[in-house]
Motif scaffolding. Structure first.
Motif, PDB file in Angstrom:
ATOM      1  N   ALA A  42       0.839  -1.206   0.000  1.00 47.50           N
ATOM      2  CA  ALA A  42       0.000   0.000   0.000  1.00 47.50           C
ATOM      3  C   ALA A  42       0.868   1.248   0.000  1.00 47.50           C
ATOM      4  CB  ALA A  42      -0.932  -0.004   1.212  1.00 47.50           C
ATOM      5  N   ILE A  43       1.901   1.257   0.829  1.00 47.27           N
ATOM      6  CA  ILE A  43       2.821   2.397   0.864  1.00 47.27           C
ATOM      7  C   ILE A  43       3.523   2.541  -0.486  1.00 47.27           C
ATOM      8  CG2 ILE A  43       4.976   3.256   1.883  1.00 47.27           C
ATOM      9  CD1 ILE A  43       3.983   2.098   4.569  1.00 47.27           C
ATOM     10  N   ALA A  44       3.960   1.426  -1.071  1.00 49.01           N
ATOM     11  CA  ALA A  44       4.648   1.479  -2.363  1.00 49.01           C
ATOM     12  C   ALA A  44       3.731   2.055  -3.443  1.00 49.01           C
ATOM     13  CB  ALA A  44       5.130   0.085  -2.759  1.00 49.01           C
ATOM     14  N   PHE A  45       2.481   1.619  -3.473  1.00 52.58           N
ATOM     15  CA  PHE A  45       1.534   2.141  -4.456  1.00 52.58           C
ATOM     16  C   PHE A  45       1.326   3.646  -4.251  1.00 52.58           C
ATOM     17  CE2 PHE A  45      -2.829   3.378  -5.486  1.00 52.58           C
ATOM     18  CZ  PHE A  45      -2.825   3.153  -6.858  1.00 52.58           C
ATOM     19  N   LEU A  46       1.127   4.054  -3.004  1.00 55.96           N
ATOM     20  CA  LEU A  46       0.906   5.469  -2.721  1.00 55.96           C
ATOM     21  C   LEU A  46       2.149   6.306  -3.028  1.00 55.96           C
ATOM     22  CD1 LEU A  46      -1.208   5.096   0.519  1.00 55.96           C
ATOM     23  CD2 LEU A  46      -1.994   5.920  -1.705  1.00 55.96           C
ATOM     24  N   LEU A  47       3.338   5.725  -2.863  1.00 54.50           N
ATOM     25  CA  LEU A  47       4.567   6.433  -3.233  1.00 54.50           C
ATOM     26  C   LEU A  47       4.576   6.738  -4.732  1.00 54.50           C
ATOM     27  CD1 LEU A  47       7.411   4.706  -1.205  1.00 54.50           C
ATOM     28  CD2 LEU A  47       6.784   7.110  -1.152  1.00 54.50           C
ATOM     29  N   VAL A  48       4.212   5.765  -5.530  1.00 54.33           N
ATOM     30  CA  VAL A  48       4.155   5.988  -6.974  1.00 54.33           C
ATOM     31  C   VAL A  48       3.148   7.092  -7.295  1.00 54.33           C
ATOM     32  CG1 VAL A  48       3.504   4.938  -9.192  1.00 54.33           C
ATOM     33  CG2 VAL A  48       4.933   3.665  -7.574  1.00 54.33           C
ATOM     34  N   VAL A  49       1.992   7.043  -6.650  1.00 53.46           N
ATOM     35  CA  VAL A  49       0.954   8.048  -6.881  1.00 53.46           C
ATOM     36  C   VAL A  49       1.465   9.451  -6.533  1.00 53.46           C
ATOM     37  CG1 VAL A  49      -1.297   8.892  -6.065  1.00 53.46           C
ATOM     38  CG2 VAL A  49      -0.993   6.477  -6.616  1.00 53.46           C
ATOM     39  N   ILE A  50       2.043   9.601  -5.348  1.00 57.16           N
ATOM     40  CA  ILE A  50       2.457  10.945  -4.917  1.00 57.16           C
ATOM     41  C   ILE A  50       3.652  11.435  -5.710  1.00 57.16           C
ATOM     42  CG2 ILE A  50       4.007  10.308  -3.010  1.00 57.16           C
ATOM     43  CD1 ILE A  50       1.482  13.223  -3.068  1.00 57.16           C
ATOM     44  N   LEU A  67       6.755  10.266   3.688  1.00 57.75           N
ATOM     45  CA  LEU A  67       5.953  10.568   4.887  1.00 57.75           C
ATOM     46  C   LEU A  67       4.461  10.552   4.558  1.00 57.75           C
ATOM     47  CD1 LEU A  67       8.038  13.463   6.468  1.00 57.75           C
ATOM     48  CD2 LEU A  67       7.777  11.132   7.344  1.00 57.75           C
ATOM     49  N   TRP A  68       4.092  11.175   3.445  1.00 55.07           N
ATOM     50  CA  TRP A  68       2.691  11.222   3.031  1.00 55.07           C
ATOM     51  C   TRP A  68       2.147   9.818   2.812  1.00 55.07           C
ATOM     52  CZ3 TRP A  68       0.223   9.491  -1.367  1.00 55.07           C
ATOM     53  CH2 TRP A  68      -1.084   9.914  -1.548  1.00 55.07           C
ATOM     54  N   ALA A  69       2.906   8.979   2.101  1.00 56.13           N
ATOM     55  CA  ALA A  69       2.438   7.626   1.799  1.00 56.13           C
ATOM     56  C   ALA A  69       2.245   6.802   3.067  1.00 56.13           C
ATOM     57  CB  ALA A  69       3.420   6.930   0.859  1.00 56.13           C
ATOM     58  N   VAL A  70       3.173   6.926   4.006  1.00 58.85           N
ATOM     59  CA  VAL A  70       3.055   6.168   5.263  1.00 58.85           C
ATOM     60  C   VAL A  70       1.843   6.641   6.059  1.00 58.85           C
ATOM     61  CG1 VAL A  70       4.149   5.732   7.499  1.00 58.85           C
ATOM     62  CG2 VAL A  70       5.483   5.538   5.393  1.00 58.85           C
ATOM     63  N   ILE A  71       1.697   7.950   6.174  1.00 60.98           N
ATOM     64  CA  ILE A  71       0.557   8.481   6.931  1.00 60.98           C
ATOM     65  C   ILE A  71      -0.750   8.118   6.247  1.00 60.98           C
ATOM     66  CG2 ILE A  71      -0.612  10.626   7.605  1.00 60.98           C
ATOM     67  CD1 ILE A  71       2.222  11.792   8.107  1.00 60.98           C
ATOM     68  N   TYR A  72      -0.797   8.281   4.935  1.00 62.08           N
ATOM     69  CA  TYR A  72      -2.028   8.009   4.200  1.00 62.08           C
ATOM     70  C   TYR A  72      -2.384   6.527   4.245  1.00 62.08           C
ATOM     71  CZ  TYR A  72      -5.627   9.054   0.766  1.00 62.08           C
ATOM     72  OH  TYR A  72      -6.831   9.215   0.140  1.00 62.08           O
ATOM     73  N   ALA A  73      -1.371   5.653   4.167  1.00 57.87           N
ATOM     74  CA  ALA A  73      -1.626   4.207   4.174  1.00 57.87           C
ATOM     75  C   ALA A  73      -2.053   3.707   5.546  1.00 57.87           C
ATOM     76  CB  ALA A  73      -0.390   3.447   3.722  1.00 57.87           C
ATOM     77  N   THR A  74      -1.778   4.489   6.583  1.00 58.62           N
ATOM     78  CA  THR A  74      -2.133   4.047   7.934  1.00 58.62           C
ATOM     79  C   THR A  74      -3.294   4.892   8.455  1.00 58.62           C
ATOM     80  OG1 THR A  74      -0.370   5.441   8.835  1.00 58.62           O
ATOM     81  CG2 THR A  74       0.167   3.144   8.428  1.00 58.62           C
ATOM     82  N   ALA A  75      -3.008   5.883   9.228  1.00 59.94           N
ATOM     83  CA  ALA A  75      -4.051   6.677   9.885  1.00 59.94           C
ATOM     84  C   ALA A  75      -4.858   7.529   8.910  1.00 59.94           C
ATOM     85  CB  ALA A  75      -3.413   7.576  10.945  1.00 59.94           C
ATOM     86  N   GLY A  76      -4.210   8.096   7.901  1.00 57.86           N
ATOM     87  CA  GLY A  76      -4.908   9.001   6.985  1.00 57.86           C
ATOM     88  C   GLY A  76      -6.001   8.315   6.201  1.00 57.86           C
ATOM     89  N   LEU A  77      -5.718   7.130   5.707  1.00 55.69           N
ATOM     90  CA  LEU A  77      -6.714   6.392   4.940  1.00 55.69           C
ATOM     91  C   LEU A  77      -7.870   5.954   5.834  1.00 55.69           C
ATOM     92  CD1 LEU A  77      -7.220   5.476   2.085  1.00 55.69           C
ATOM     93  CD2 LEU A  77      -6.030   3.353   2.593  1.00 55.69           C
ATOM     94  N   ALA A  78      -7.560   5.554   7.034  1.00 54.62           N
ATOM     95  CA  ALA A  78      -8.611   5.161   7.972  1.00 54.62           C
ATOM     96  C   ALA A  78      -9.496   6.349   8.328  1.00 54.62           C
ATOM     97  CB  ALA A  78      -7.987   4.568   9.225  1.00 54.62           C
ATOM     98  N   ALA A  79      -8.883   7.506   8.560  1.00 52.83           N
ATOM     99  CA  ALA A  79      -9.665   8.701   8.892  1.00 52.83           C
ATOM    100  C   ALA A  79     -10.539   9.122   7.716  1.00 52.83           C
ATOM    101  CB  ALA A  79      -8.733   9.842   9.284  1.00 52.83           C
ATOM    102  N   PHE A  80      -9.986   9.077   6.513  1.00 50.71           N
ATOM    103  CA  PHE A  80     -10.777   9.446   5.340  1.00 50.71           C
ATOM    104  C   PHE A  80     -11.917   8.473   5.136  1.00 50.71           C
ATOM    105  CE2 PHE A  80     -11.853   9.309   0.846  1.00 50.71           C
ATOM    106  CZ  PHE A  80     -12.178  10.646   0.625  1.00 50.71           C
TER     107      PHE A  80
END
Length: 180
Positions: free
Chosen positions: A13-21, A105-118
């Motif tokens: 998930a982090i790897a995918f989000l890294l590519v996106v960002i 940093l964005w990918a890690v946060i988004y893949a963990t707490a950020g995605l859950a909050a959203f």
């Protein structure tokens, strides 16, 4: 798409989000550079070649990397910072490491707490749109109160500038007139 990302193990998930960002932020930077090239061919050329813009380019080249990296911890501001870095032509040798750190940093946060909050907010939006809007407004309001408090404290700490009239009464102002 959120469910698909949430279904992935954390590292993929982090790897995918890294590519996106990296693609999104890098494209925003490139668009900023391209817009500047177009502007140099227009009436804006004089402004873009001004001392003020040169000074901004110098500062962003020197100090912009931390700003770029930290912008990924915000919502919305990161796009503006990446575009601005492109517009002022921040050197790639400084931009790319900042993008790497901030994007990670964005990918890690988004893949963990950020995605859950959203995801939680999205469920609230579907169930009760008014409550979801109120949550966003409350977060925005809290951010504005915090920002206002910081500004007020900064104003209290900064030295007061003397009023022009006070300088004139002391005879140091340029508008004091002496009657001889």
């Amino acid at each position: 798409m959120l469910d698909w990302i949430r279904s992935l193990p954390l590292i993929p998930a982090i790897a995918f989000l890294l590519v996106v960002i990296y693609l999104r932020a890098g494209a925003t930077y490139a668009l900023g550079r391209f817009a500047t090239q177009l502007a140099h061919r227009s009436r804006l050329r004089r402004f873009l070649e001004s001392a003020a813009v040169a000074s901004a380019q110098d500062k962003l080249a020197r100090w912009g990397a931390p700003l770029v990296a930290l912008s990924f911890l915000t919502v919305g501001f990161q796009t503006a910072v990446n575009a601005a870095a492109g517009v002022v032509r921040m050197p790639l040798r400084r931009y790319l490491p900042a993008l790497a750190v901030g994007g990670f940093l964005w990918a890690v946060i988004y893949a963990t707490a950020g995605l859950a909050a959203f995801s939680l907010w999205w469920r609230l939006l579907v169930a009760n749109p008014l409550a979801a809007v109120l949550v966003v407004l409350a977060i925005f309001g809290a951010a504005m109160v915090i920002r206002g408090g910081r500004r007020a404290r900064a104003r209290l700490r900064s030295p007061a500038t003397p009023l022009a009239g006070a300088a004139d009464r002391q005879g140091t102002g340029s508008s004091s007139v002496r009657a001889d």
